[in-house]
Design a protein around this motif. Structure first.
Motif, PDB file in Angstrom:
ATOM      1  N   MET A  94       0.835  -1.200   0.000  1.00  0.00           N
ATOM      2  CA  MET A  94       0.000   0.000   0.000  1.00  0.00           C
ATOM      3  C   MET A  94       0.871   1.252   0.000  1.00  0.00           C
ATOM      4  N   GLY A  95       2.023   1.177   0.650  1.00  0.00           N
ATOM      5  CA  GLY A  95       2.965   2.289   0.589  1.00  0.00           C
ATOM      6  C   GLY A  95       3.446   2.541  -0.826  1.00  0.00           C
ATOM      7  N   HIS A  96       3.721   1.459  -1.587  1.00  0.00           N
ATOM      8  CA  HIS A  96       4.096   1.606  -2.999  1.00  0.00           C
ATOM      9  C   HIS A  96       2.985   2.298  -3.780  1.00  0.00           C
ATOM     10  N   LEU A  97       1.735   1.938  -3.482  1.00  0.00           N
ATOM     11  CA  LEU A  97       0.601   2.543  -4.198  1.00  0.00           C
ATOM     12  C   LEU A  97       0.503   4.034  -3.895  1.00  0.00           C
ATOM     13  N   ILE A  98       0.682   4.408  -2.648  1.00  0.00           N
ATOM     14  CA  ILE A  98       0.626   5.827  -2.287  1.00  0.00           C
ATOM     15  C   ILE A  98       1.733   6.599  -3.006  1.00  0.00           C
ATOM     16  N   ASP A  99       2.929   6.017  -3.038  1.00  0.00           N
ATOM     17  CA  ASP A  99       4.046   6.655  -3.752  1.00  0.00           C
ATOM     18  C   ASP A  99       3.706   6.851  -5.230  1.00  0.00           C
ATOM     19  N   ALA A 100       3.159   5.804  -5.846  1.00  0.00           N
ATOM     20  CA  ALA A 100       2.833   5.867  -7.280  1.00  0.00           C
ATOM     21  C   ALA A 100       1.737   6.893  -7.540  1.00  0.00           C
ATOM     22  N   ALA A 101       0.758   6.958  -6.646  1.00  0.00           N
ATOM     23  CA  ALA A 101      -0.331   7.920  -6.816  1.00  0.00           C
ATOM     24  C   ALA A 101       0.187   9.350  -6.717  1.00  0.00           C
ATOM     25  N   GLU A 102       1.047   9.602  -5.760  1.00  0.00           N
ATOM     26  CA  GLU A 102       1.620  10.944  -5.623  1.00  0.00           C
ATOM     27  C   GLU A 102       2.433  11.317  -6.856  1.00  0.00           C
ATOM     28  N   ALA A 103       3.236  10.378  -7.328  1.00  0.00           N
ATOM     29  CA  ALA A 103       4.086  10.651  -8.497  1.00  0.00           C
ATOM     30  C   ALA A 103       3.250  10.919  -9.745  1.00  0.00           C
ATOM     31  N   ALA A 104       2.070  10.295  -9.823  1.00  0.00           N
ATOM     32  CA  ALA A 104       1.209  10.471 -10.996  1.00  0.00           C
ATOM     33  C   ALA A 104       0.320  11.698 -10.894  1.00  0.00           C
ATOM     34  N   GLY A 105       0.378  12.409  -9.776  1.00  0.00           N
ATOM     35  CA  GLY A 105      -0.431  13.608  -9.607  1.00  0.00           C
ATOM     36  C   GLY A 105      -1.881  13.330  -9.248  1.00  0.00           C
ATOM     37  N   VAL A 106      -2.133  12.192  -8.632  1.00  0.00           N
ATOM     38  CA  VAL A 106      -3.491  11.879  -8.178  1.00  0.00           C
ATOM     39  C   VAL A 106      -3.943  12.944  -7.178  1.00  0.00           C
ATOM     40  N   ARG A 107      -5.190  13.375  -7.308  1.00  0.00           N
ATOM     41  CA  ARG A 107      -5.690  14.471  -6.473  1.00  0.00           C
ATOM     42  C   ARG A 107      -6.217  13.983  -5.124  1.00  0.00           C
ATOM     43  N   ARG A 108      -6.950  12.855  -5.118  1.00  0.00           N
ATOM     44  CA  ARG A 108      -7.613  12.377  -3.898  1.00  0.00           C
ATOM     45  C   ARG A 108      -7.322  10.888  -3.702  1.00  0.00           C
ATOM     46  N   PHE A 109      -7.093  10.499  -2.450  1.00  0.00           N
ATOM     47  CA  PHE A 109      -6.814   9.107  -2.098  1.00  0.00           C
ATOM     48  C   PHE A 109      -7.742   8.723  -0.950  1.00  0.00           C
ATOM     49  N   VAL A 110      -8.634   7.774  -1.199  1.00  0.00           N
ATOM     50  CA  VAL A 110      -9.586   7.287  -0.199  1.00  0.00           C
ATOM     51  C   VAL A 110      -9.093   5.931   0.299  1.00  0.00           C
ATOM     52  N   TYR A 111      -8.865   5.831   1.590  1.00  0.00           N
ATOM     53  CA  TYR A 111      -8.216   4.649   2.166  1.00  0.00           C
ATOM     54  C   TYR A 111      -9.099   4.004   3.219  1.00  0.00           C
ATOM     55  N   LEU A 112      -9.243   2.692   3.144  1.00  0.00           N
ATOM     56  CA  LEU A 112     -10.059   1.947   4.097  1.00  0.00           C
ATOM     57  C   LEU A 112      -9.217   1.472   5.269  1.00  0.00           C
ATOM     58  N   SER A 113      -9.570   1.926   6.474  1.00  0.00           N
ATOM     59  CA  SER A 113      -8.949   1.478   7.711  1.00  0.00           C
ATOM     60  C   SER A 113     -10.035   0.809   8.548  1.00  0.00           C
ATOM     61  N   PHE A 114     -10.007   0.927   9.869  1.00  0.00           N
ATOM     62  CA  PHE A 114     -11.097   0.369  10.677  1.00  0.00           C
ATOM     63  C   PHE A 114     -11.297   1.180  11.945  1.00  0.00           C
ATOM     64  N   ALA A 115     -12.525   1.144  12.448  1.00  0.00           N
ATOM     65  CA  ALA A 115     -12.908   1.952  13.605  1.00  0.00           C
ATOM     66  C   ALA A 115     -12.186   1.508  14.869  1.00  0.00           C
ATOM     67  N   GLY A 116     -11.844   2.487  15.690  1.00  0.00           N
ATOM     68  CA  GLY A 116     -11.210   2.194  16.972  1.00  0.00           C
ATOM     69  C   GLY A 116      -9.755   1.795  16.883  1.00  0.00           C
ATOM     70  N   ILE A 117      -9.104   2.114  15.796  1.00  0.00           N
ATOM     71  CA  ILE A 117      -7.750   1.613  15.564  1.00  0.00           C
ATOM     72  C   ILE A 117      -6.744   2.135  16.598  1.00  0.00           C
ATOM     73  N   GLU A 118      -6.953   3.350  17.104  1.00  0.00           N
ATOM     74  CA  GLU A 118      -5.973   3.907  18.039  1.00  0.00           C
ATOM     75  C   GLU A 118      -5.828   3.074  19.304  1.00  0.00           C
ATOM     76  N   THR A 119      -6.932   2.526  19.804  1.00  0.00           N
ATOM     77  CA  THR A 119      -6.892   1.764  21.047  1.00  0.00           C
ATOM     78  C   THR A 119      -7.038   0.268  20.821  1.00  0.00           C
TER      79      THR A 119
END
Length: 299
Positions: A94-119
């Motif tokens: 996923m880090g590779h994907l974020i790098d590639a998106a930034e390099a390609a000039g992607v404007r918006r990145f929507v990422y799926l995480s999960f609720a309560g992740i901090e604790t």
């Protein structure tokens, strides 16, 4: 054009269908040996690539305005069908994907995480998701982190040992903390909405409309099936030990157990407001259980 990463999964497939039915251009990242014909039948482009192959991601991101990333190694790891682990897919990939998106000039990145992740209980999946949330916080892109509660279709299935037909329910811990399990389609609806709406928030944490404990869900299932469910409880201390022992070599199982333990330790503080604000009428857990009972010939 929207790039969807995770389109061959249940959630991602729902997102792809909804976006295409609304007439939006969709490109789907699909692994070399994975069948992409159903996505092509929807009118979506198929870009062959893999999160573990950084070089394959640049062409997939070319000309893309928005990325929706729902991909995870969890399902395949639990099925034993993937040699690539959570670290390789959910963190490094996923880090590779974020790098590639930034390099390609992607404007918006929507990422799926999960609720309560901090604790949440520390697991390989939590580690990877938190790392990606931090990475996106530093991105030049407009980023939206979407944190749903657990999916009804997953947590109330025989695979998760919620066996309505067999009359058995396995619970990690005491089962007396209220969660807000959410329908997969409601999550798909929200992902589509925040991919398209102007100025979405950077973080959206939400769940379904019905706060229930696992014990209460088991009781509802019993009423619908006209039988008493046998409730089997795994002690919290045993669940913690299992997470620790399994994390190295069975990261999917360790992460699933950790999610169950987290639910038993932390009561949901989020609600369904983000869904209703977007015109989504969320499905309660009891409605899902009623549908399941009808499918089994009861209810």
């Amino acid at each position: 054009m929207i790039l969807l990463v995770g389109a061959t999964g249940d959630l991602g497939g729902r997102v792809a269908r909804q976006l295409r039915h609304a007439g939006h251009g969709v490109r789907c990242l699909v692994r070399q040996n994975t069948d992409g014909s159903q996505l092509q039948a929807l009118g979506a482009e198929v870009a062959r690539g893999d999160l573990t192959d950084a070089a394959s991601l640049a062409p997939a991101c070319e000309g893309i305005d928005t990325v929706i990333a729902t991909a995870t190694a969890m399902t395949r790891r639990l099925q034993g069908s993937s040699n690539a682990g959570i670290r390789e897919i959910d963190e490094l990939g996923m880090g590779h994907l974020i790098d590639a998106a930034e390099a390609a000039g992607v404007r918006r990145f929507v990422y799926l995480s999960f609720a309560g992740i901090e604790t949440a209980v520390e697991t390989p999946l939590r580690h990877a998701k938190l790392a990606m949330e931090r990475r996106l916080a530093a991105s030049v892109m407009q980023t939206v982190v979407v944190r749903p509660d657990g999916f009804q279709e997953v947590h109330f299935s025989p695979t998760a040992r919620f066996d309505m037909a067999g009359g058995k329910v396995s619970v990690i811990g005491k089962g007396d903390r209220k969660a807000r399990w959410v329908a997969t389609q409601d999550v798909a609806d929200l992902l589509c909405a925040v991919a398209l709406e102007p100025g979405p928030p950077r973080l959206i944490e939400f769940g379904g409309p019905e706060p229930l404990t696992k014990n209460e869900a088991g009781a509802i299932a019993g009423e619908l099936m006209h039988r008493t469910m046998k409730m089997q409880h795994m002690p919290r201390i045993l669940a913690r030990l299992a997470v620790r022992v399994l994390s190295r070599h069975q990261d999917g199982l360790a992460s699933a157990l950790g999610a169950g333990l987290t639910t038993d330790l932390t009561e949901a503080t989020w609600d369904d407001k983000p869904l209703r604000q977007r015109g989504i009428d969320p499905r309660p857990v009891s409605d899902f259980l009623r549908e399941q009972a009808r499918a089994y010939g009861s209810g």
